[in-house]
Design an enzyme around this catalytic site. Structure first.
Site, PDB file in Angstrom:
ATOM      1  N   ASN A 137     -90.084  20.585 -34.484  1.00  0.00           N
ATOM      2  CA  ASN A 137     -90.861  19.338 -34.370  1.00  0.00           C
ATOM      3  C   ASN A 137     -92.377  19.549 -34.294  1.00  0.00           C
ATOM      4  OD1 ASN A 137     -91.004  20.272 -31.791  1.00  0.00           O
ATOM      5  ND2 ASN A 137     -90.027  18.499 -30.828  1.00  0.00           N
TER       6      ASN A 137
ATOM      7  N   LYS B   9     -96.950  24.373 -33.264  1.00  0.00           N
ATOM      8  CA  LYS B   9     -95.898  25.392 -33.221  1.00  0.00           C
ATOM      9  C   LYS B   9     -95.847  26.156 -34.556  1.00  0.00           C
ATOM     10  CE  LYS B   9     -93.202  22.626 -29.918  1.00  0.00           C
ATOM     11  NZ  LYS B   9     -91.935  21.862 -29.725  1.00  0.00           N
TER      12      LYS B   9
ATOM     13  N   HIS C  64     -96.562  20.551 -29.679  1.00  0.00           N
ATOM     14  CA  HIS C  64     -96.334  20.309 -28.251  1.00  0.00           C
ATOM     15  C   HIS C  64     -97.573  19.636 -27.667  1.00  0.00           C
ATOM     16  CE1 HIS C  64     -95.526  21.105 -23.992  1.00  0.00           C
ATOM     17  NE2 HIS C  64     -96.802  21.379 -23.919  1.00  0.00           N
TER      18      HIS C  64
ATOM     19  N   TYR D  39     -91.861  27.099 -21.118  1.00  0.00           N
ATOM     20  CA  TYR D  39     -90.697  26.214 -21.176  1.00  0.00           C
ATOM     21  C   TYR D  39     -89.740  26.433 -20.005  1.00  0.00           C
ATOM     22  CZ  TYR D  39     -91.889  24.385 -25.818  1.00  0.00           C
ATOM     23  OH  TYR D  39     -92.494  23.730 -26.872  1.00  0.00           O
TER      24      TYR D  39
ATOM     25  N   GLU E 262     -99.996  24.306 -17.866  1.00  0.00           N
ATOM     26  CA  GLU E 262    -100.025  24.865 -19.223  1.00  0.00           C
ATOM     27  C   GLU E 262    -101.411  25.381 -19.606  1.00  0.00           C
ATOM     28  OE1 GLU E 262     -98.341  21.600 -21.430  1.00  0.00           O
ATOM     29  OE2 GLU E 262     -96.371  21.895 -20.504  1.00  0.00           O
TER      30      GLU E 262
HETATM   31  P1  ADP Z   1     -91.383  17.525 -25.741  1.00  0.00           P
HETATM   32  O1  ADP Z   1     -91.771  18.724 -26.585  1.00  0.00           O
HETATM   33  O2  ADP Z   1     -91.455  16.255 -26.540  1.00  0.00           O
HETATM   34  O3  ADP Z   1     -92.137  17.447 -24.431  1.00  0.00           O
HETATM   35  P2  ADP Z   1     -89.027  18.513 -24.282  1.00  0.00           P
HETATM   36  O4  ADP Z   1     -89.920  19.010 -23.200  1.00  0.00           O
HETATM   37  O5  ADP Z   1     -87.826  17.708 -23.903  1.00  0.00           O
HETATM   38  O6  ADP Z   1     -89.827  17.659 -25.380  1.00  0.00           O
HETATM   39  O7  ADP Z   1     -88.484  19.744 -25.126  1.00  0.00           O
HETATM   40  C1  ADP Z   1     -89.343  20.805 -25.444  1.00  0.00           C
HETATM   41  C2  ADP Z   1     -89.047  21.295 -26.829  1.00  0.00           C
HETATM   42  O8  ADP Z   1     -87.715  21.819 -26.874  1.00  0.00           O
HETATM   43  C3  ADP Z   1     -89.036  20.225 -27.921  1.00  0.00           C
HETATM   44  O9  ADP Z   1     -90.326  19.875 -28.386  1.00  0.00           O
HETATM   45  C4  ADP Z   1     -88.218  20.913 -28.995  1.00  0.00           C
HETATM   46  O10 ADP Z   1     -88.999  21.911 -29.670  1.00  0.00           O
HETATM   47  C5  ADP Z   1     -87.166  21.636 -28.159  1.00  0.00           C
HETATM   48  N1  ADP Z   1     -85.954  20.834 -28.045  1.00  0.00           N
HETATM   49  C6  ADP Z   1     -85.753  19.745 -27.256  1.00  0.00           C
HETATM   50  N2  ADP Z   1     -84.512  19.263 -27.410  1.00  0.00           N
HETATM   51  C7  ADP Z   1     -83.909  20.056 -28.324  1.00  0.00           C
HETATM   52  C8  ADP Z   1     -82.612  20.090 -28.924  1.00  0.00           C
HETATM   53  N3  ADP Z   1     -81.698  19.190 -28.609  1.00  0.00           N
HETATM   54  N4  ADP Z   1     -82.347  21.053 -29.820  1.00  0.00           N
HETATM   55  C9  ADP Z   1     -83.277  21.981 -30.149  1.00  0.00           C
HETATM   56  N5  ADP Z   1     -84.514  22.011 -29.618  1.00  0.00           N
HETATM   57  C10 ADP Z   1     -84.828  21.069 -28.733  1.00  0.00           C
END
Ligand code: ADP
Length: 170
Positions: free
Chosen positions: A133, A29, A136, A69, A147
């Site tokens: 974070n 990211k 992805h 997303y 994807e």
């Molecule tokens: P992952 O990326 O681990 O598959 P998710 O699909 O649940 O997790 O969420 C997608 C992305 O959305 C996360 O990697 C993060 O960037 C963002 N995200 C998830 N939860 C939150 C939150 N509570 N606040 C802000 N961003 C979030």
């Protein structure tokens, strides 16, 4: 061995589930690019023995980020998430291939919230905030299929055999 590119069309886009041809979509990211962690992150997949099938750097359109997303569109953080991904600092979009790469890729990446991530994972080593974070990785075969198809055209996916492949995959 290199095969005819035409054969790509006969393969499912995420390879074959549970086999050495399984593929996952992984994206560094904008925070990972801005923090210059691209090489370190790629090395984790490369050194583990996975095959780099495709890679490109781009700033995704809002439409692409929203579609990527789309499952999260009802969540309160969705708009901020789309803004983060489309910030103008590029992402590095990749496809990695190998045995169990979808599940193992998630382990390399670590838990969604870096506060819960194993310290040996990318998020656990380099991130502290769920909203930034770094990376992805597809969470299942169906999302990998969606994807990879969304981010790459079939002709962008390479089919080749790394020299270490027989040793890694035996
Ligand atoms: P992952 O990326 O681990 O598959 P998710 O699909 O649940 O997790 O969420 C997608 C992305 O959305 C996360 O990697 C993060 O960037 C963002 N995200 C998830 N939860 C939150 C939150 N509570 N606040 C802000 N961003 C979030």
């Amino acid at each position: 061995a290199s095969r005819s590119p035409l054969l790509l069309e006969s393969k499912t886009i995420a390879g074959e589930k549970g086999t050495a041809s399984e593929r996952s979509f992984v994206m560094i990211k904008p925070d990972g690019v801005s923090r210059q962690l691209v090489g370190k992150i790629i090395s984790r997949f490369e050194e583990r023995g996975y095959k780099l099938v495709a890679v490109k750097s781009l700033t995704p359109s809002e439409a692409l980020a929203k579609e990527h997303y789309s499952d999260l569109s009802a969540r309160p953080f969705y708009a901020g998430l789309v803004k983060y991904i489309t910030s103008g600092t590029p992402v590095v979009a990749m496809v990695w291939e190998g045995k169990d790469v979808i599940k193992q890729g998630r382990r390399i990446v670590g838990a969604t919230n870096p506060q819960d991530a194993d310290p040996g994972s990318v998020r656990g080593q380099y991130a502290v905030s769920v909203g930034r974070n770094l990376i992805h990785a597809s969470d299942a075969f169906d999302s990998a299929t969606k994807e990879i198809g969304l981010w790459f055209a079939p002709e962008e996916l390479s089919d080749y055999e790394p020299i270490a492949w027989p040793w890694v995959m035996a």
